[in-house]
Structure formats: C-alpha cells, structure tokens
Design a protein around this motif. Structure first.
Motif, mmCIF file in Angstrom:
data_model
loop_
_atom_site.group_PDB
_atom_site.id
_atom_site.type_symbol
_atom_site.label_atom_id
_atom_site.label_comp_id
_atom_site.label_asym_id
_atom_site.label_seq_id
_atom_site.Cartn_x
_atom_site.Cartn_y
_atom_site.Cartn_z
ATOM 1 N N THR A 4 0.821 -1.212 0.000
ATOM 2 C CA THR A 4 0.000 0.000 0.000
ATOM 3 C C THR A 4 0.854 1.261 0.000
ATOM 4 O O THR A 4 0.425 2.296 -0.466
ATOM 5 N N SER A 8 1.055 4.634 -3.126
ATOM 6 C CA SER A 8 0.861 6.011 -2.679
ATOM 7 C C SER A 8 2.095 6.857 -3.000
ATOM 8 O O SER A 8 1.983 8.031 -3.325
ATOM 9 N N ALA A 11 1.853 7.520 -6.639
ATOM 10 C CA ALA A 11 0.800 8.513 -6.866
ATOM 11 C C ALA A 11 1.305 9.913 -6.536
ATOM 12 O O ALA A 11 1.010 10.877 -7.253
ATOM 13 N N LYS A 12 2.086 10.017 -5.475
ATOM 14 C CA LYS A 12 2.645 11.318 -5.094
ATOM 15 C C LYS A 12 3.612 11.818 -6.167
ATOM 16 O O LYS A 12 3.578 12.985 -6.549
ATOM 17 N N SER A 15 1.634 12.924 -9.153
ATOM 18 C CA SER A 15 0.981 14.204 -8.857
ATOM 19 C C SER A 15 1.964 15.368 -8.958
ATOM 20 O O SER A 15 1.609 16.456 -9.425
ATOM 21 N N GLN A 37 -2.830 13.650 -13.659
ATOM 22 C CA GLN A 37 -3.576 13.693 -12.396
ATOM 23 C C GLN A 37 -4.504 12.489 -12.267
ATOM 24 O O GLN A 37 -4.633 11.904 -11.196
ATOM 25 N N SER A 38 -5.148 12.117 -13.372
ATOM 26 C CA SER A 38 -6.039 10.953 -13.311
ATOM 27 C C SER A 38 -5.251 9.656 -13.163
ATOM 28 O O SER A 38 -5.689 8.730 -12.489
ATOM 29 N N ALA A 40 -2.538 9.392 -11.503
ATOM 30 C CA ALA A 40 -2.080 9.362 -10.112
ATOM 31 C C ALA A 40 -3.096 8.671 -9.201
ATOM 32 O O ALA A 40 -2.725 8.071 -8.191
ATOM 33 N N THR A 41 -4.364 8.731 -9.564
ATOM 34 C CA THR A 41 -5.408 8.099 -8.747
ATOM 35 C C THR A 41 -5.767 6.696 -9.236
ATOM 36 O O THR A 41 -6.600 6.037 -8.631
ATOM 37 N N HIS A 42 -5.147 6.256 -10.321
ATOM 38 C CA HIS A 42 -5.463 4.937 -10.877
ATOM 39 C C HIS A 42 -4.922 3.839 -9.954
ATOM 40 O O HIS A 42 -3.790 3.922 -9.488
ATOM 41 N N PRO A 43 -5.725 2.812 -9.685
ATOM 42 C CA PRO A 43 -5.281 1.768 -8.746
ATOM 43 C C PRO A 43 -4.120 0.914 -9.270
ATOM 44 O O PRO A 43 -3.390 0.320 -8.488
#
Length: 107
Positions: A4, A8, A11-12, A15, A37-38, A40-43
């Motif tokens: 996990t 993250s 993602a950071k 971003s 940006q999108s 960065a939120t993708h699993p």
C-alpha cells in the motif's frame, strides 16, 4: 503494508509531475496535466508509468538522441524550423502575421 505504501509513493510522484506540467495554450480542453492527475489516482499505477511521464517532462529522449545541425537546418530551407518555432511562440501570444506577408509569402 509495503504494497500500500508503494502505490501512494508513485501517486505522489505522478501528482508532482502533473503539478509541474506546462499548460498547452493551443488545446485548452485537452491537457496532459489532467491525464497525469487521473493516472495518479489509478489503482494500477506502475513505476514504469511514472518513469515514462518523468522522461517526457525532463526531455530525456531529446538529450539522449540530439538532432544534428543538418536535420535542424536542411539545405533546402535552412531557416524552416527556426521560423516554425518563432511562429508557434508568436501564435501562443496571439500575434499573427499581417495579411500582406501571408499573401506575398514573406516571413
């Protein structure tokens, strides 16, 4: 727990790349910043995706494979790419060529 933390962190990083991306004045409705940006939120964000985005941002391919003077200034029209870059910059500022320069083919 480690699994996990890695996404993250990625993602950071993605971003941060998105935050520093330059806005495209010619396509206000289509920005790469929005894509980053999108992503960065993708699993399923991968480190390879982040590296590719960073390589684009840092112009790594241009540095690794520089264009020769012969390519940038072809014998048939040596100033072509210089004029193209100048026209692109002026167009982004809203400065157009006068009609008479267009009509007579003057740069």
């Amino acid at each position: 727990m480690v699994a996990t933390q890695i996404p993250s962190k990625l993602a950071k990083q993605m971003s941060e790349i998105a935050a520093t991306w330059v806005k495209d004045p010619f396509r206000p409705n289509l920005q790469l910043k929005t894509l980053w940006q999108s992503l960065a939120t993708h699993p399923r964000l991968t480190s390879q995706s982040v590296r590719a985005a960073r390589a684009l941002k840092d112009n790594e391919m241009f540095k690794q494979y520089p264009l020769s003077r012969k390519t940038l200034h072809p014998a048939s029209s040596p100033a072509h790419y210089d004029r193209l870059a100048e026209a692109f910059e002026k167009s982004a500022k809203g400065i157009g060529r006068p009609w008479w320069k267009i009509f007579f083919g003057i740069w």
